[in-house]
Scaffold this motif. Structure first.
Motif, mmCIF file in Angstrom:
data_model
loop_
_atom_site.group_PDB
_atom_site.id
_atom_site.type_symbol
_atom_site.label_atom_id
_atom_site.label_comp_id
_atom_site.label_asym_id
_atom_site.label_seq_id
_atom_site.Cartn_x
_atom_site.Cartn_y
_atom_site.Cartn_z
ATOM 1 N N TYR A 116 -4.905 -36.799 -14.755
ATOM 2 C CA TYR A 116 -5.779 -35.102 -14.144
ATOM 3 C C TYR A 116 -5.339 -34.219 -13.167
ATOM 4 C CZ TYR A 116 -9.594 -38.651 -14.264
ATOM 5 O OH TYR A 116 -10.684 -40.088 -14.898
ATOM 6 N N SER A 153 -5.608 -31.358 -10.572
ATOM 7 C CA SER A 153 -5.956 -31.532 -9.096
ATOM 8 C C SER A 153 -6.359 -30.545 -9.370
ATOM 9 C CB SER A 153 -4.420 -31.270 -8.158
ATOM 10 O OG SER A 153 -4.287 -30.235 -8.331
ATOM 11 N N ILE A 188 -13.965 -29.720 -8.671
ATOM 12 C CA ILE A 188 -15.024 -30.044 -9.569
ATOM 13 C C ILE A 188 -16.278 -29.122 -9.113
ATOM 14 C CG2 ILE A 188 -16.534 -31.011 -10.848
ATOM 15 C CD1 ILE A 188 -14.623 -33.671 -10.497
ATOM 16 N N THR A 238 -14.716 -36.727 -1.769
ATOM 17 C CA THR A 238 -13.529 -35.288 -2.130
ATOM 18 C C THR A 238 -13.193 -34.818 -1.555
ATOM 19 O OG1 THR A 238 -15.442 -33.794 -2.200
ATOM 20 C CG2 THR A 238 -15.614 -34.707 -4.395
ATOM 21 N N VAL A 252 -6.039 -37.096 -8.647
ATOM 22 C CA VAL A 252 -7.382 -36.988 -9.681
ATOM 23 C C VAL A 252 -8.248 -35.732 -7.691
ATOM 24 C CG1 VAL A 252 -8.474 -39.529 -8.230
ATOM 25 C CG2 VAL A 252 -9.481 -38.056 -10.513
ATOM 26 N N PRO A 253 -9.178 -35.221 -8.641
ATOM 27 C CA PRO A 253 -9.985 -34.279 -6.721
ATOM 28 C C PRO A 253 -10.929 -34.976 -6.690
ATOM 29 C CG PRO A 253 -10.449 -33.332 -8.721
ATOM 30 C CD PRO A 253 -9.814 -34.278 -9.316
ATOM 31 N N CYS A 254 -11.486 -35.815 -7.354
ATOM 32 C CA CYS A 254 -13.016 -36.103 -7.096
ATOM 33 C C CYS A 254 -13.016 -38.205 -7.330
ATOM 34 C CB CYS A 254 -14.153 -36.171 -7.292
ATOM 35 S SG CYS A 254 -16.205 -36.511 -6.960
ATOM 36 N N LEU A 271 -15.409 -33.358 -18.653
ATOM 37 C CA LEU A 271 -14.255 -33.466 -16.825
ATOM 38 C C LEU A 271 -14.122 -34.828 -17.627
ATOM 39 C CD1 LEU A 271 -17.160 -32.962 -13.918
ATOM 40 C CD2 LEU A 271 -14.814 -32.167 -14.535
ATOM 41 N N GLY A 303 -12.485 -35.871 -13.155
ATOM 42 C CA GLY A 303 -11.564 -34.312 -12.944
ATOM 43 C C GLY A 303 -11.358 -33.669 -14.287
ATOM 44 N N TYR A 304 -11.105 -32.691 -14.072
ATOM 45 C CA TYR A 304 -10.431 -31.915 -15.452
ATOM 46 C C TYR A 304 -9.176 -33.081 -16.489
ATOM 47 C CZ TYR A 304 -13.392 -28.191 -14.566
ATOM 48 O OH TYR A 304 -14.705 -27.529 -14.288
#
Length: 168
Positions: free
Chosen positions: A16, A18, A21, A51, A71-73, A115, A147-148
């Protein structure tokens, strides 16, 4: 995109970016989750959307793998066994089934929004309960890092043939 294309596009992401989202995307995804069906419409679930860096870092300790670090979430899906439906004939608790339906709504909605997600079921549930200060009746069932993805590449899916899954 039609539904079959969406299902084929969804895959387990383990790398992912960082970047955070957008709240509008999280709101959309959680509305899709809210609309998920459940046995007798009891909706025996709660979701922690994590998050905030301090809590996110603590939560990552329940599944200490390298790939989850960026991962941001992480969304934690919890089952509430006090409100779930139990089948009359044998007492089967449908909480896990209901949570699984809602989580797949989450994963497909996230995919539609560009995502990536990954089902994580092998984690320290007791530590997770502590990190999130969950009440006794809530069981953390699955972690969904979201995340992305760092790559747009979709791995080939290995699935059984139709003949292998249909009872005749």
């Amino acid at each position: 995109m039609n539904f079959l294309d969406l299902v084929k596009w969804r895959h387990s992401v383990r790398s992912y970016e960082s970047r955070p989202i957008e709240q509008s995307k999280l709101d959309y995804i959680m509305e899709c989750v809210r609309m998920a069906p459940s046995a007798v419409n009891f909706q025996p679930w709660k979701f922690a959307i994590v998050t905030e860096k301090h809590k996110l870092d603590a939560l990552k300790a329940v599944y200490p793998r390298e790939w989850i670090r960026n991962v941001p979430c992480i969304i934690v899906a919890c089952a509430d066994h006090e409100v779930s439906w139990h089948r009359n004939s044998d007492g089967k608790d449908h909480a896990d089934i209901d949570v699984a339906i809602a989580v797949e709504h989450l994963c497909l909605a996230a995919t539609e929004q560009g995502l990536g997600t990954c089902w994580v079921c092998n984690f320290d549930t007791l530590l997770c309960k502590q990190v999130l200060t969950l009440s006794e009746n809530l069981e953390p069932v699955v972690l969904i890092p979201i995340g992305y993805a760092t790559s747009e590449e979709i791995p080939e899916k290995k699935r059984k043939s139709m003949e292998d899954i249909i009872l005749v």
